[in-house]
Scaffold this active site. Structure first.
Site, PDB file in Angstrom:
ATOM      1  N   ILE A 179       0.961 -23.965  49.299  1.00 35.23           N
ATOM      2  CA  ILE A 179       1.443 -22.604  49.012  1.00 35.23           C
ATOM      3  C   ILE A 179       0.305 -21.749  48.441  1.00 35.23           C
ATOM      4  O   ILE A 179       0.167 -20.568  48.779  1.00 35.23           O
ATOM      5  CB  ILE A 179       2.652 -22.649  48.043  1.00 35.23           C
ATOM      6  CG1 ILE A 179       3.750 -23.554  48.613  1.00 35.23           C
ATOM      7  CG2 ILE A 179       3.198 -21.249  47.807  1.00 35.23           C
ATOM      8  CD1 ILE A 179       4.875 -23.886  47.633  1.00 35.23           C
ATOM      9  N   LYS A 181       4.085 -32.905  43.016  1.00 33.10           N
ATOM     10  CA  LYS A 181       5.362 -32.369  43.511  1.00 33.10           C
ATOM     11  C   LYS A 181       6.256 -33.356  44.272  1.00 33.10           C
ATOM     12  O   LYS A 181       7.270 -32.941  44.834  1.00 33.10           O
ATOM     13  CB  LYS A 181       5.085 -31.172  44.412  1.00 33.10           C
ATOM     14  CG  LYS A 181       4.270 -31.526  45.640  1.00 33.10           C
ATOM     15  CD  LYS A 181       4.325 -30.445  46.706  1.00 33.10           C
ATOM     16  CE  LYS A 181       3.574 -30.853  47.946  1.00 33.10           C
ATOM     17  NZ  LYS A 181       3.643 -29.906  49.040  1.00 33.10           N
ATOM     18  N   SER A 217      11.213 -24.327  40.845  1.00 33.80           N
ATOM     19  CA  SER A 217      11.822 -24.864  42.066  1.00 33.80           C
ATOM     20  C   SER A 217      13.341 -24.792  41.979  1.00 33.80           C
ATOM     21  O   SER A 217      13.919 -24.870  40.883  1.00 33.80           O
ATOM     22  CB  SER A 217      11.391 -26.329  42.192  1.00 33.80           C
ATOM     23  OG  SER A 217      12.201 -26.993  43.131  1.00 33.80           O
ATOM     24  N   TYR A 253      10.071 -35.172  38.296  1.00 38.62           N
ATOM     25  CA  TYR A 253       9.495 -33.942  38.862  1.00 38.62           C
ATOM     26  C   TYR A 253      10.341 -32.735  38.463  1.00 38.62           C
ATOM     27  O   TYR A 253       9.838 -31.744  37.914  1.00 38.62           O
ATOM     28  CB  TYR A 253       9.406 -34.035  40.396  1.00 38.62           C
ATOM     29  CG  TYR A 253       9.111 -32.704  41.037  1.00 38.62           C
ATOM     30  CD1 TYR A 253       7.860 -32.100  40.886  1.00 38.62           C
ATOM     31  CD2 TYR A 253      10.090 -32.007  41.762  1.00 38.62           C
ATOM     32  CE1 TYR A 253       7.595 -30.850  41.444  1.00 38.62           C
ATOM     33  CE2 TYR A 253       9.829 -30.765  42.320  1.00 38.62           C
ATOM     34  CZ  TYR A 253       8.578 -30.195  42.164  1.00 38.62           C
ATOM     35  OH  TYR A 253       8.322 -28.954  42.703  1.00 38.62           O
ATOM     36  N   LYS A 271       9.660 -29.397  35.767  1.00 36.60           N
ATOM     37  CA  LYS A 271       9.833 -27.957  36.043  1.00 36.60           C
ATOM     38  C   LYS A 271      10.742 -27.334  34.987  1.00 36.60           C
ATOM     39  O   LYS A 271      10.456 -26.244  34.477  1.00 36.60           O
ATOM     40  CB  LYS A 271      10.424 -27.740  37.441  1.00 36.60           C
ATOM     41  CG  LYS A 271       9.507 -28.136  38.580  1.00 36.60           C
ATOM     42  CD  LYS A 271       8.296 -27.225  38.662  1.00 36.60           C
ATOM     43  CE  LYS A 271       7.328 -27.622  39.760  1.00 36.60           C
ATOM     44  NZ  LYS A 271       6.008 -27.001  39.625  1.00 36.60           N
ATOM     45  N   PHE A 303      12.855 -22.108  47.142  1.00 39.86           N
ATOM     46  CA  PHE A 303      13.746 -22.993  47.891  1.00 39.86           C
ATOM     47  C   PHE A 303      12.844 -23.877  48.779  1.00 39.86           C
ATOM     48  O   PHE A 303      11.927 -24.468  48.251  1.00 39.86           O
ATOM     49  CB  PHE A 303      14.856 -22.161  48.546  1.00 39.86           C
ATOM     50  CG  PHE A 303      15.900 -21.819  47.479  1.00 39.86           C
ATOM     51  CD1 PHE A 303      15.568 -20.947  46.429  1.00 39.86           C
ATOM     52  CD2 PHE A 303      17.122 -22.455  47.436  1.00 39.86           C
ATOM     53  CE1 PHE A 303      16.458 -20.713  45.376  1.00 39.86           C
ATOM     54  CE2 PHE A 303      18.024 -22.220  46.399  1.00 39.86           C
ATOM     55  CZ  PHE A 303      17.696 -21.358  45.362  1.00 39.86           C
ATOM     56  N   ASN A 333       7.453 -36.874  53.082  1.00 40.04           N
ATOM     57  CA  ASN A 333       8.788 -37.002  52.482  1.00 40.04           C
ATOM     58  C   ASN A 333       9.691 -35.868  52.929  1.00 40.04           C
ATOM     59  O   ASN A 333      10.900 -36.016  52.991  1.00 40.04           O
ATOM     60  CB  ASN A 333       8.692 -36.912  50.948  1.00 40.04           C
ATOM     61  CG  ASN A 333       7.897 -38.061  50.388  1.00 40.04           C
ATOM     62  OD1 ASN A 333       8.194 -39.205  50.677  1.00 40.04           O
ATOM     63  ND2 ASN A 333       6.870 -37.750  49.608  1.00 40.04           N
ATOM     64  N   ASN A 334       9.089 -34.717  53.187  1.00 41.80           N
ATOM     65  CA  ASN A 334       9.879 -33.523  53.479  1.00 41.80           C
ATOM     66  C   ASN A 334      10.194 -33.418  54.965  1.00 41.80           C
ATOM     67  O   ASN A 334       9.458 -33.907  55.816  1.00 41.80           O
ATOM     68  CB  ASN A 334       9.152 -32.269  52.992  1.00 41.80           C
ATOM     69  CG  ASN A 334       9.023 -32.256  51.477  1.00 41.80           C
ATOM     70  OD1 ASN A 334       7.919 -32.293  50.955  1.00 41.80           O
ATOM     71  ND2 ASN A 334      10.131 -32.242  50.773  1.00 41.80           N
TER      72      ASN A 334
END
Ligand code: NAD
Ligand code: UFG
Length: 337
Positions: free
Chosen positions: A11, A83, A123, A147, A151, A176, A196-197
């Protein structure tokens, strides 16, 4: 000058481009623990300008101080952090140290240098399992893994910092599900090992690196039984940061904003959209639910529109087309360079 911690990451690298496009000067601070300097070389190529970079760890106050000594830092966009949810369960101490201790050091150095403006990467995970959707910023907060807890704790720390000194200007951005890549196909998400995503896994399946996608459960209370999420194009997300940093001087108290599209798509919706964008078949198998997953998560983005004058404009087709361009041009991410 804006300090971008974690600016070499997924990002952060996209946000550097949007900061440049909006006329802002920035310096990146990153320890490359989950990225490579190649992403910044590519950013430099895209914007036609060298990137100011200080390599270092946010837990190292002396390294951070160097940035403040060498540049006139007015505000900070703080992306740096670990993350991966599953990894955080295996390595809680590392996650708390990196994310929380790191943020404490950053805030201390900022305070010492009288820099009191920070935009923080939070998040949607801080909403836990929401009682209803769409999710508004005032929903109850909870987290079930280190995690997510990191946050939540950092949000609390930043709220306390504001209470201690009202000169602080703090924006908490709750993302999101960021997906997609820059149009150039030069930068994108480059996960380590097996992703993982969902989106990087689908992309790697489409390009032939993975045999099939495992769809984690098809018995959720959603339109097709698979998990529903609010996928947001990383460029829209990056533009949200630009709006936040441009707004920060007028922020009163701590501004907390959801960055999402307000639309929910299921796993199978995303598979279909990616097949259309790539022209490739994505073989998949239904497998049991992944522990800790929730059925549905999508934002109410109306507060972001009201306070930041920001809204997402890129749809799932564009997200998939851009992810695909990145994936097909860089099947091994940045690693071949
Ligand atoms: P990323 O891993 O690609 O980027 C994070 C960057 O921070 C990396 O370049 C890494 O090397 C750097 N970094 C990590 N620890 C550091 C340290 N101690 N000192 C200096 N640099 C350090 O991740 P991303 O997807 O770009 O996420 C950026 C931020 O947004 C993270 O804080 C993440 O938790 C948050 N976030 C991400 C998502 C997502 O799905 N990608 C969702 C919500 C929130
Ligand atoms: N999924 C699969 N197969 C996979 C991967 C994911 O079916 O191989 C499903 C999940 O079950 C879920 C959806 O795809 O229904 C999205 O999963 P992701 O892992 O891509 O994203 P999550 O919503 O679980 O979590 C992400 C980030 C978190 C962040 C959260 C909210 O990983 O760090 O979004 O921002 F907190």
């Amino acid at each position: 000058m804006i300090l971008v911690t974690g600016g070499a990451g997924y990002i952060g690298s996209h946000t550097c481009i949007e900061l440049h496009n909006a006329g802002h000067d920035f310096v990146v601070f990153d320890n490359f623990s989950n990225s490579s300097s190649e992403s910044l070389n590519r950013v430099a190529k895209i914007i036609g300008k060298e990137i100011k970079l200080v390599e270092g760890d946010i837990r190292d106050s002396a390294a951070l101080q160097q940035v403040f000594d060498n540049y006139d830092i007015e505000s900070v966009i703080h992306f740096a952090g670990l993350k991966a949810v599953g990894e955080s369960v295996e390595m809680p101490l590392e996650y708390y140290d990196n994310n929380i201790v790191g943020t404490l050091h950053l805030c201390e150095v900022m305070k010492k240098n009288n820099c009191k403006k920070i935009v923080f990467s939070s998040s949607a995970t801080v909403y836990g399992d929401p009682h209803t959707t769409p999710i508004k910023e005032d929903f109850p907060l909870s987290a079930t893994n280190p995690y997510g807890k990191s946050k939540l704790f950092i949000e609390e720390i930043l709220r306390d910092l504001y209470i201690s000194d009202n000169e602080w200007k703090i924006v908490l951005l709750r993302y999101f599900n960021p997906v997609g890549a820059h149009k150039s196909g030069l930068i994108g998400e480059d996960p380590n090992g097996i992703p993982n995503n969902l989106m990087p896994f689908i992309a790697q399946t489409a390009v032939g690196k993975r045999e099939h996608l495992s769809v984690f459960g098809n018995d959720y209370d959603t339109h097709d039984g698979t998990g529903v999420r609010d996928y947001i194009h990383v460029i829209d997300l990056s533009m949200g940061h630009v709006k936040a940093i441009e707004k920060i001087n007028s922020v009163e108290k701590v501004l907390t904003v959801n960055l999402g599209t307000g639309k929910g798509y299921s796993v199978l919706d995303m598979v279909q959209a990616f097949e259309k964008a790539s022209g490739k078949e994505i073989p998949y198998k239904i497998t049991p639910r992944r522990s800790g997953d929730i059925a549905k998560c999508f934002a109410d983005p109306s507060y972001a529109k009201a306070v930041l004058n920001w809204e997402a404009t890129r749809d799932v087709n564009e997200m998939c087309e851009d992810s695909w361009r990145w994936q097909v041009n860089n099947p091994n991410g940045y690693k071949n360079d």
